[in-house]
Design an enzyme around this catalytic site. Structure first.
Site, PDB file in Angstrom:
ATOM      1  N   HIS A 150       0.844  -1.192   0.000  1.00 37.09           N
ATOM      2  CA  HIS A 150       0.000   0.000   0.000  1.00 37.09           C
ATOM      3  C   HIS A 150       0.885   1.250   0.000  1.00 37.09           C
ATOM      4  O   HIS A 150       2.069   1.184   0.359  1.00 37.09           O
ATOM      5  CB  HIS A 150      -0.918  -0.012   1.227  1.00 37.09           C
ATOM      6  CG  HIS A 150      -2.084  -0.926   1.064  1.00 37.09           C
ATOM      7  ND1 HIS A 150      -2.681  -1.574   2.120  1.00 37.09           N
ATOM      8  CD2 HIS A 150      -2.767  -1.313  -0.044  1.00 37.09           C
ATOM      9  CE1 HIS A 150      -3.691  -2.304   1.672  1.00 37.09           C
ATOM     10  NE2 HIS A 150      -3.752  -2.165   0.359  1.00 37.09           N
ATOM     11  N   LYS A 178       5.103   1.689   0.759  1.00 38.81           N
ATOM     12  CA  LYS A 178       6.002   1.487  -0.387  1.00 38.81           C
ATOM     13  C   LYS A 178       7.468   1.755  -0.014  1.00 38.81           C
ATOM     14  O   LYS A 178       8.353   1.014  -0.450  1.00 38.81           O
ATOM     15  CB  LYS A 178       5.541   2.317  -1.574  1.00 38.81           C
ATOM     16  CG  LYS A 178       4.302   1.683  -2.250  1.00 38.81           C
ATOM     17  CD  LYS A 178       3.862   2.416  -3.485  1.00 38.81           C
ATOM     18  CE  LYS A 178       2.816   1.656  -4.287  1.00 38.81           C
ATOM     19  NZ  LYS A 178       1.498   1.520  -3.697  1.00 38.81           N
ATOM     20  N   ARG A 211      -7.589 -13.729   1.504  1.00 39.19           N
ATOM     21  CA  ARG A 211      -8.378 -14.949   1.717  1.00 39.19           C
ATOM     22  C   ARG A 211      -7.850 -16.091   0.836  1.00 39.19           C
ATOM     23  O   ARG A 211      -7.689 -17.225   1.295  1.00 39.19           O
ATOM     24  CB  ARG A 211      -9.863 -14.670   1.400  1.00 39.19           C
ATOM     25  CG  ARG A 211     -10.718 -15.886   1.581  1.00 39.19           C
ATOM     26  CD  ARG A 211     -12.188 -15.676   1.254  1.00 39.19           C
ATOM     27  NE  ARG A 211     -12.846 -16.962   1.228  1.00 39.19           N
ATOM     28  CZ  ARG A 211     -12.858 -17.780   0.195  1.00 39.19           C
ATOM     29  NH1 ARG A 211     -12.300 -17.415  -0.948  1.00 39.19           N
ATOM     30  NH2 ARG A 211     -13.438 -18.957   0.254  1.00 39.19           N
ATOM     31  N   ASP A 261      -1.184  -1.337   4.771  1.00 34.15           N
ATOM     32  CA  ASP A 261      -1.318  -0.138   5.617  1.00 34.15           C
ATOM     33  C   ASP A 261      -2.647  -0.240   6.365  1.00 34.15           C
ATOM     34  O   ASP A 261      -3.708  -0.068   5.766  1.00 34.15           O
ATOM     35  CB  ASP A 261      -1.277   1.106   4.719  1.00 34.15           C
ATOM     36  CG  ASP A 261      -1.672   2.357   5.491  1.00 34.15           C
ATOM     37  OD1 ASP A 261      -1.658   2.323   6.748  1.00 34.15           O
ATOM     38  OD2 ASP A 261      -1.994   3.366   4.839  1.00 34.15           O
ATOM     39  N   SER A 298      -2.307  -1.861 -11.583  1.00 33.18           N
ATOM     40  CA  SER A 298      -2.249  -1.238 -10.270  1.00 33.18           C
ATOM     41  C   SER A 298      -3.327  -1.872  -9.363  1.00 33.18           C
ATOM     42  O   SER A 298      -4.387  -2.299  -9.859  1.00 33.18           O
ATOM     43  CB  SER A 298      -2.506   0.256 -10.432  1.00 33.18           C
ATOM     44  OG  SER A 298      -2.642   0.831  -9.156  1.00 33.18           O
ATOM     45  N   GLY A 299      -3.041  -1.905  -8.055  1.00 35.98           N
ATOM     46  CA  GLY A 299      -3.966  -2.558  -7.119  1.00 35.98           C
ATOM     47  C   GLY A 299      -5.419  -2.105  -7.278  1.00 35.98           C
ATOM     48  O   GLY A 299      -6.313  -2.930  -7.506  1.00 35.98           O
ATOM     49  N   ASP A 335      -4.584  -6.664  -7.493  1.00 37.19           N
ATOM     50  CA  ASP A 335      -4.686  -7.665  -6.412  1.00 37.19           C
ATOM     51  C   ASP A 335      -5.423  -8.899  -6.914  1.00 37.19           C
ATOM     52  O   ASP A 335      -5.059 -10.030  -6.594  1.00 37.19           O
ATOM     53  CB  ASP A 335      -5.453  -7.084  -5.210  1.00 37.19           C
ATOM     54  CG  ASP A 335      -4.788  -5.858  -4.647  1.00 37.19           C
ATOM     55  OD1 ASP A 335      -3.978  -5.984  -3.728  1.00 37.19           O
ATOM     56  OD2 ASP A 335      -5.077  -4.756  -5.166  1.00 37.19           O
ATOM     57  N   HIS A 376     -10.421  -0.143  -2.743  1.00 35.84           N
ATOM     58  CA  HIS A 376     -10.499  -1.518  -3.257  1.00 35.84           C
ATOM     59  C   HIS A 376     -10.298  -2.531  -2.124  1.00 35.84           C
ATOM     60  O   HIS A 376      -9.755  -3.621  -2.330  1.00 35.84           O
ATOM     61  CB  HIS A 376      -9.450  -1.719  -4.349  1.00 35.84           C
ATOM     62  CG  HIS A 376      -8.045  -1.440  -3.895  1.00 35.84           C
ATOM     63  ND1 HIS A 376      -7.652  -0.234  -3.383  1.00 35.84           N
ATOM     64  CD2 HIS A 376      -6.942  -2.225  -3.866  1.00 35.84           C
ATOM     65  CE1 HIS A 376      -6.373  -0.282  -3.057  1.00 35.84           C
ATOM     66  NE2 HIS A 376      -5.927  -1.491  -3.346  1.00 35.84           N
ATOM     67  N   ASP A 409     -11.004  -6.143  -2.683  1.00 32.40           N
ATOM     68  CA  ASP A 409     -10.005  -6.905  -3.450  1.00 32.40           C
ATOM     69  C   ASP A 409      -8.881  -7.387  -2.524  1.00 32.40           C
ATOM     70  O   ASP A 409      -8.352  -8.497  -2.668  1.00 32.40           O
ATOM     71  CB  ASP A 409      -9.386  -6.034  -4.553  1.00 32.40           C
ATOM     72  CG  ASP A 409     -10.397  -5.701  -5.639  1.00 32.40           C
ATOM     73  OD1 ASP A 409     -11.539  -6.167  -5.536  1.00 32.40           O
ATOM     74  OD2 ASP A 409     -10.026  -4.966  -6.572  1.00 32.40           O
ATOM     75  N   THR A 448       2.057  -5.751  -8.090  1.00 29.27           N
ATOM     76  CA  THR A 448       1.026  -4.838  -8.572  1.00 29.27           C
ATOM     77  C   THR A 448       1.725  -3.629  -9.216  1.00 29.27           C
ATOM     78  O   THR A 448       2.886  -3.329  -8.913  1.00 29.27           O
ATOM     79  CB  THR A 448       0.117  -4.387  -7.420  1.00 29.27           C
ATOM     80  OG1 THR A 448       0.917  -4.043  -6.297  1.00 29.27           O
ATOM     81  CG2 THR A 448      -0.861  -5.478  -7.039  1.00 29.27           C
ATOM     82  N   GLY A 449       0.991  -2.934 -10.090  1.00 29.35           N
ATOM     83  CA  GLY A 449       1.595  -1.965 -11.001  1.00 29.35           C
ATOM     84  C   GLY A 449       2.535  -0.949 -10.377  1.00 29.35           C
ATOM     85  O   GLY A 449       3.708  -0.850 -10.771  1.00 29.35           O
ATOM     86  N   THR A 450       2.039  -0.192  -9.384  1.00 26.93           N
ATOM     87  CA  THR A 450       2.875   0.890  -8.868  1.00 26.93           C
ATOM     88  C   THR A 450       4.024   0.344  -8.021  1.00 26.93           C
ATOM     89  O   THR A 450       5.174   0.798  -8.159  1.00 26.93           O
ATOM     90  CB  THR A 450       2.018   1.871  -8.036  1.00 26.93           C
ATOM     91  OG1 THR A 450       0.774   2.064  -8.707  1.00 26.93           O
ATOM     92  CG2 THR A 450       2.702   3.184  -7.854  1.00 26.93           C
ATOM     93  N   THR A 451       3.719  -0.637  -7.196  1.00 23.64           N
ATOM     94  CA  THR A 451       4.783  -1.256  -6.384  1.00 23.64           C
ATOM     95  C   THR A 451       5.883  -1.785  -7.302  1.00 23.64           C
ATOM     96  O   THR A 451       7.074  -1.518  -7.094  1.00 23.64           O
ATOM     97  CB  THR A 451       4.204  -2.425  -5.545  1.00 23.64           C
ATOM     98  OG1 THR A 451       3.123  -1.938  -4.761  1.00 23.64           O
ATOM     99  CG2 THR A 451       5.249  -3.022  -4.637  1.00 23.64           C
TER     100      THR A 451
HETATM  101  O1  LIG Z   1      -3.168  -1.062  -3.709  1.00 19.07           O
HETATM  102  C1  LIG Z   1      -2.388  -1.968  -3.721  1.00 19.07           C
HETATM  103  C2  LIG Z   1      -2.711  -3.255  -3.118  1.00 19.07           C
HETATM  104  O2  LIG Z   1      -4.021  -3.329  -2.620  1.00 19.07           O
HETATM  105  C3  LIG Z   1      -1.069  -1.824  -4.356  1.00 19.07           C
HETATM  106  O3  LIG Z   1      -1.203  -1.512  -5.678  1.00 19.07           O
HETATM  107  P1  LIG Z   1      -0.090  -0.655  -6.414  1.00 19.07           P
HETATM  108  O4  LIG Z   1       1.191  -1.395  -6.246  1.00 19.07           O
HETATM  109  O5  LIG Z   1      -0.498  -0.575  -7.833  1.00 19.07           O
HETATM  110  O6  LIG Z   1      -0.052   0.683  -5.708  1.00 19.07           O
END
Ligand SMILES: O=C(CO)COP(=O)(O)O
Length: 279
Positions: free
Chosen positions: A167, A171, A256, A240, A214-215, A220, A247, A250, A193-196
């Protein structure tokens, strides 16, 4: 007989036998590590030994050189501690030449164990690294721990993606964690996930990261689908807990599925640091 305590002797080099890095000596240490089974198969050892091994691992990982006894052990040391392969030297123990001459797979008898330690990829034995897991299986047919480890490795070889998600507030922690374990991560297939993933890739371009959406846009869920397909070996999801997330459903669905499919999952740094040791 009076013996001076080891810690008071000035050493040019201390060649520490059998996993025993003496912690309070001055001077360079050359530890001997026969194998990493305390980490790969902790259930096969007394817990005191496992704790001792873990507590002294940093002395091994920071030693200028490490002596081990087989190519297989060398590969494990490099993989598990993330040290530079050039620092790990294979010096096989004394081996009866009859052991080397005997056929390789499937039989027991006198040569059984001495060949086992060198069989995984030792050039003199004619066993390629690609056959290492199969060779190990045929050498320890009754050893369930070894069988399980070999099977785990086979699965990792097939896919074994390490999923990384953080989150926004977490990061920076994810980046710091990945830098800390860079040596291990750079040898493994990663998915994020995209941004991470983009942040990790920008910081450490040599990492092999498959980027999902991205999440909040479904990343996710994509990683959840990979769990269902049995392709995820470890999920590191730095959550976090103090911010709302649009989301959230998700996130819950993903965690789960990790529980349903019994995927090792770290939701904080302390757990992530421990789980990475088993990779
Ligand atoms: O929101 C996230 C996981 O729930 C992380 O996604 P990003 O890595 O795209 O920010």
């Amino acid at each position: 007989m009076h013996r001076k305590p080891m810690s008071r002797i000035q050493y040019d080099l201390f060649h520490s036998l059998n996993y025993m890095p003496i912690t309070d000596i001055d001077g360079p240490l050359l530890p001997v590590v026969h194998d990493m089974s305390c980490l790969t198969n902790p259930d096969d050892h007394p817990s005191k030994r496992v704790r001792f091994f873990e507590a002294h691992l940093h002395r091994v990982s920071t030693a200028p050189a490490i002596h081990t006894v087989s190519q297989f052990s060398r590969d494990e040391i490099v993989r598990l501690i993330g040290v530079d392969p050039a620092r790990v030297h294979v010096i096989p123990p004394g081996v009866d030449h009859q052991c080397l001459a005997a056929p390789l797979a499937g039989e027991g008898g006198p040569g059984h164990h001495c060949r086992a330690s060198g069989a995984a990829g030792h050039p003199d034995l004619g066993v390629g690294a690609g056959n290492a897991a199969a060779a190990r299986r045929s050498y320890w047919p009754s050893d369930q721990g070894m069988m399980a480890a070999a099977q785990r490795e086979d699965t990792m070889a097939q896919d074994g993606l390490i999923a990384l998600i953080a989150h926004d507030q977490k990061k920076p922690d994810m980046l710091a964690w990945a830098r800390r374990h860079h040596g291990v991560l750079q040898r493994l297939p990663l998915v994020a996930t995209g941004t991470t993933g983009s942040l990790l890739k920008a910081d450490m371009p040599d990492l092999d990261i498959l980027l999902m959406k991205s999440g909040p846009l479904g990343g996710d869920q994509q990683i959840g689908a990979l769990i269902v397909e049995g392709r995820i070996a470890l999920l590191v999801f730095l959550v976090d807990p103090l911010s709302p997330h649009p989301h959230d459903v998700d996130v819950k669905a993903l965690t789960r599925l990790a529980v349903v499919y019994d995927v090792p999952m770290a939701c904080n740094l302390a757990t992530a640091d421990r789980l990475v040791v088993g990779l």
